[in-house]
Write an enzyme that holds these catalytic residues in place. Structure first.
Site, short mmCIF file in Angstrom:
data_model
loop_
_atom_site.label_atom_id
_atom_site.label_comp_id
_atom_site.label_asym_id
_atom_site.label_seq_id
_atom_site.Cartn_x
_atom_site.Cartn_y
_atom_site.Cartn_z
N LYS A 77 18.60 45.41 25.98
CA LYS A 77 17.71 46.57 25.91
C LYS A 77 16.26 46.10 25.91
CE LYS A 77 17.11 50.83 23.15
NZ LYS A 77 17.43 51.53 21.89
N SER A 155 18.62 56.51 22.70
CA SER A 155 17.65 55.82 23.54
C SER A 155 18.25 54.65 24.33
CB SER A 155 16.52 55.31 22.67
OG SER A 155 16.95 54.29 21.80
N SER A 179 20.98 56.10 18.52
CA SER A 179 20.62 55.58 19.83
C SER A 179 21.64 54.62 20.45
CB SER A 179 19.26 54.88 19.78
OG SER A 179 18.23 55.83 19.82
#
Lengths: 492, 504
Positions: A77, A155, A179
């Protein structure tokens, strides 16, 4: 079957048996990444690093010195700092920033032999539930039910989409309010948020420090156990990481849940929740009952205050954590006009560097911490947070081993569909997940079925603090009982 | 042992206004840099004078994802300081963020301790002369990060930032409003500095900014302060202004003096003092408002979620307390009782721990009073004139002790001893050998002195006659004998012999 479609456990076997090399496995993923650009998941691919690491992994495999994730290609990420590779947290304000350091989580992955494929898209500063706040543009869910493009959730949407579309074998995510778990549920994969303090936050761009926790996003529960094993453990560089021994998570996956108690919290039965999700939830409970677990109704009375509490605490911490993005030392600095001073530099840099959602949360956070409002908002939220935590403690004290809930109140929705909705409607995506962050507990989303349209739905299991081993085992039991094998039909 | 000598409180300073008298009320926030090699939350060096931005870690520069980790040594120094100020040590304390934007504050917040400081109530006894001292209560000491330095005058269009100081550990020592005159304010800082230096927790270097003070000043009518003490109600003390960042005792006094008169003038004209932050301009000798109300900061303090609360073990605190050195008040009291010296002299000797240690080495096994006289008058006097510290003294404690031993043994007279001191000071060497080699030994041999007296009497018959008529002239013969013996004859012996031989 292409190599990139393997699970970590399968690839580990194949690599050890020399059925294929880490380089071949990596090439397969790099090809999938190339072919999957329409998903917009990988925003900074690192093929050179990947191949170099893969070759090193092959050497170790040949030498018989293969650590747990040797040769396993993973995506990272964009919130994680990895040395020499762009880290932007999907924000314009970190344009051009290349950290000179390696986050503890990624360092542990490389130490375990993993191979870095590149950085993954996400919501800006991890603020969002649809991946639409990213400066790179939204990630597209590999799942679809008609011609609409769907959100992969957020997210960690890039991580979820990349794993679901088999661009990588696994990915790192971070979870501040859901997330990891919400995008995992939206894409039919497994997402684990560990106990707060289980995984070091050092080197991960901070959103809300008391809630943030990194975790694995994988194709299976076993893979989550393998990856958590690699990244967990105390870190002297993170004062909030806990000095608690890391057990053998994979060894805990016996699938035996006989005598275990699963709590069903009545407060998670939300008005207006789709019947399908309610049914899925009941089926999940039935499966556990069939496997020999005891199902009990429990109450978590402060659940209804969780979202408002979260949306005070998280923005408050974020407003302070994001103050460092000021254009002074790194990242983007606005072009200034003649005569502009320091105030203009801050204002222009932050105005053009941050997106709308980030600005909204900075403003909310600044407001709730300001003189005269601190007690009414932030302090009260802290107290409610303690009550939410106590709800869970009482349930666990009554002998509950894990709590079963839906992961999300809906399946993936269309990109842009929430554009005209109020921010609060978007925040409702986190309604089942934020409590877990507020209480610092481990939670895992496991794919549990498809909805009428053929989109994946997930169930969430919430565990006792530090009992990821027990939690993973129950998730493993659920996974096996559900037998979820659907994959998105490739359109990209 | 006495904690400190008995004292009385001095009178507060009274300033006569145009209409009536006013008293001063002063409270201080002293920022003392912890004498630590590393910063409060990072491993970067704290060395003074490094190249700009050389001592900056990723944490100090607030790079994304960096986290603070508390420096245990700094915590220990804060606890030592608290114990040295007889303060309550809070076994539970916590860090908070003070949020504001400035280029030399990379995080956008300063990590400090607002809600739960590490040290609570304590005291400083501020000496204002023999038998006179002000007891200033300490409200709290908390640990916090220093900011960096913004430099605006290097370039007409650009500002520069040096982050070397960023994140350096400070102890903010907050007093109650117990200081009652500009002189007391300066003496308070001096005393605090002395204690910190004894403890070794801060080097007290004010020029380098390692000790700086924010001074809160208000004025009130006589009697109001006593009402404050009775009720604890600060409103009796008047509205205060805070003069920021003072690092000179002289300027502290000047600024307070100016500020008090400014406030009195406003009040006597029927105006109101605005609570604000002010800066002292030493060139103009005045204080100026730093920022207007519109720019007033809302620091949005909240607990730092990156740091766990600091929980100390009582046994650990006790071990630090047991290892505390003797502090100035106790040492001064001991000198007065043990060596029989005046409070003033004891104060001079204990001003710096190094001075006191030097004195004690000289005094060990010797006459303490005489040792004090020599250390203060001869050695300190000389060092002060030449701008040297005790560490730079060319005369060691052993050398000075040897000189005192020569006096005590009657080997040299006090007068010769001063010459000897001069030689040791400028040339060095073993005093005993110098006395031998240069023939400085005092002549105590009665026969030799008698011979010298006889010779002078024999050579000056006319003077002898005069002296017999006028006994006061005997002194002339003593002088001649001393001259003939090059000052080495014992003056008392010479005097006795001259009187007897002249038949006076």
């Amino acid at each position: 079957m292409n190599l990139n479609e393997l699970t970590i456990a399968q690839a580990r076997e194949g690599l050890r048996r020399r059925e294929f090399s880490a380089e071949e496995l990596t090439m397969s993923c790099l090809a999938a990444i190339d072919a999957g650009q329409a998903l917009n998941a990988f925003v900074h691919p690192t093929p050179e690093i990947a191949l170099e690491q893969a070759r090193a992994a092959d050497a170790r495999l040949a030498a018989g010195d293969a650590p747990s994730m040797c040769g396993i290609p993973v995506g990272i990420k964009d919130l994680f700092c990895t040395k020499g590779v762009a880290a932007q947290a999907a924000s314009r304000i970190l344009e051009g920033f290349r950290p000179e350091y390696e986050s503890t989580v990624t360092q542990k992955l490389w130490d375990a032999g993993a191979v870095m494929l590149g950085k993954l898209n996400m919501d800006e500063f991890a603020m969002g539930s649809s991946n639409e706040t990213s400066v790179y543009g939204p990630v597209v869910n590999p799942w679809r039910c008609d011609d609409r493009e769907l959100t992969p959730g957020g997210s960690s949407g890039g991580s979820a989409a990349a794993v679901a579309a088999a661009l990588c074998l696994a990915a790192t995510g971070t979870d501040t309010g859901g997330s990891i778990r919400q995008p995992a549920a939206f894409t039919g994969i497994v997402g684990l948020k560990p106990t707060y303090g289980r995984v070091s936050r050092w080197g991960i761009v901070a959103f809300a420090s008391s809630l943030d926790q990194a975790g694995p996003m994988t194709k299976t529960v076993r893979d989550a156990a393998i990856m958590l094993q690699a990244i967990a453990g105390p870190d002297p560089k993170d004062s909030t990481s806990a000095e608690i021994p890391v057990p053998d998570f994979e060894a805990a996956l016996t699938g035996d849940v006989r005598g275990r108690t699963i709590g069903i919290p009545r407060e998670y039965r939300m008005p207006g929740m789709p019947e399908e999700i309610e049914r899925l939830w009941q089926q999940g409970a039935e499966l556990f009952r069939s496997a020999g677990a005891r199902i009990v109704d429990i109450t978590l009375p402060h659940t209804k205050y969780a979202l408002p509490t979260y949306y005070v605490v998280a923005p408050a911490e974020a407003s302070s954590n994001l103050a460092r993005y000021d254009g002074v030392r790194y990242g983007r600095r606005a072009r200034l006009a003649q005569g502009d001073g320091i105030t203009e530099m801050y204002e222009k840099t932050r105005a053009e560097g941050f997106g709308a959602e980030v600005k909204r949360r900075i403003m909310i956070g600044t407001y709730v911490l300001s003189a005269g409002f601190y007690d009414a908002y932030y302090n009260r939220a802290r107290k409610v947070r303690a009550l939410i935590k106590r709800d869970f403690e009482e349930a666990f004290a009554q002998g509950v081993d894990a709590i079963l809930t839906p992961a999300t109140p809906s399946a993936a929705f269309g990109l842009g569909e929430m554009a005209s909705a109020s921010p609060v409607e978007m925040y409702l995506n986190d309604v089942f997940t934020v409590t877990v962050n507020l209480a610092g507990l481990p939670g895992i989303a496991v794919p549990a079925g498809l909805d009428r349209q053929g989109l994946p739905l997930g169930l969430q299991l919430i565990g006792r603090p530090w009992d990821e081993a027990g939690l993973l085992n129950m998730a493993h039991c659920l996974e096996t009982a559900v037998g979820f094998v659907s994959k998105p039909a490739r359109w990209w | 042992m006495l904690d400190h000598l008995a004292y009385e409180a001095p009178k507060p300073k009274v300033i006569a206004g145009a209409r009536h008298d006013w008293e001063l009320v002063i409270g201080m926030e002293v920022h003392a840099q912890v004498a630590s090699q590393a910063k409060l939350f990072s491993g970067a060096s704290t060395a003074f004078g490094a190249e700009p931005n050389a001592n900056v870690s990723f944490v100090d520069a607030a790079m994304p994802g960096m986290l603070p980790v508390i420096n245990e040594f700094c915590v220990e120094q804060a606890v030592r300081t608290g114990l040295g100020l007889k303060a309550k040590i809070n076994l539970f304390s916590a860090f908070d963020r003070k949020n504001y934007f400035y280029p030399d504050l990379p995080q956008g917040y300063q990590i400090s301790q607002l809600y739960h400081p590490i040290v609570g109530d304590g005291e400083v006894i501020v000496d204002m002369g023999p038998g006179l001292a002000r007891r200033v209560r300490i409200e709290r000491i908390h640990l916090e990060q220093d900011a960096g330095k913004s430099i605006h005058d290097m370039d007409p269009a650009l500002s520069f930032v040096d982050l070397n100081r960023t994140g350096v550990a400070l102890m903010e020592i907050v007093s109650r409003p117990d200081i009652r005159s500009p002189e007391e304010a300066a003496a308070y800082v001096a005393k605090l500095r002395q204690i910190l230096r004894y403890l070794g927790t801060c080097d007290g270097n004010m020029q380098n900014g390692n000790l700086r003070a924010d001074v809160n000043v208000s004025v009130c009518r006589p009697g109001a302060y006593e009402r404050y003490l009775e009720t604890g109600d600060h409103r009796h003390l008047g509205t205060r202004c805070e003069i920021k960042n003072m690092n000179s005792m002289r300027f502290i006094q000047q600024a307070i003096e100016f500020e008090a008169r400014r406030q009195i003038a406003i009040l006597e004209e029927g105006g109101e003092v605005v609570q604000e932050t002010r800066l002292y301009d030493p060139d103009r000798g005045e204080t100026r408002s730093m920022r207007s109300k519109e720019e007033a900061h809302d620091y949005r303090y909240f607990p730092d979620p990156d740091l766990l609360p600091l929980e100390l073990d009582q046994a650990w605190v006790d071990a630090i307390a047991a290892a505390l050195p003797e502090l100035p008040d106790a040492r001064k009291a001991r000198y007065v009782t043990q060596f029989g010296i005046t409070e003033y002299d004891a104060g001079v000797l204990t001003a710096e721990a190094e001075n006191a240690a030097f004195f004690e080495e000289v005094a060990r096994g010797r006459d303490g009073k005489q040792a004090a006289n020599w250390v203060i008058n001869e050695l300190f006097g000389r060092l002060n004139r030449e701008g040297h510290t005790i560490a730079e003294s060319p005369v060691s404690a052993a050398q000075l002790g040897a000189i005192l031993d020569l006096i005590a043994a009657g080997t040299i007279s006090g007068k010769i001893a001063k010459e000897l001191f001069e030689i040791v000071y400028t040339e060095g060497g073993d005093p005993v050998r110098i006395v031998e080699e240069r023939g400085m030994r005092q002549v105590t041999d009665a026969g030799a002195i008698e011979a010298a007296v006889d010779a002078v009497i024999a050579a000056n018959p006319a003077q002898v006659e005069k002296a017999k008529a006028n006994p006061k002239l005997a002194g002339w013969f003593v002088g001649q004998v001393m001259k003939a013996t090059e000052g080495k004859a014992n003056p008392a012996a010479v005097n006795a012999l001259v009187t007897r031989k002249l038949g006076l």
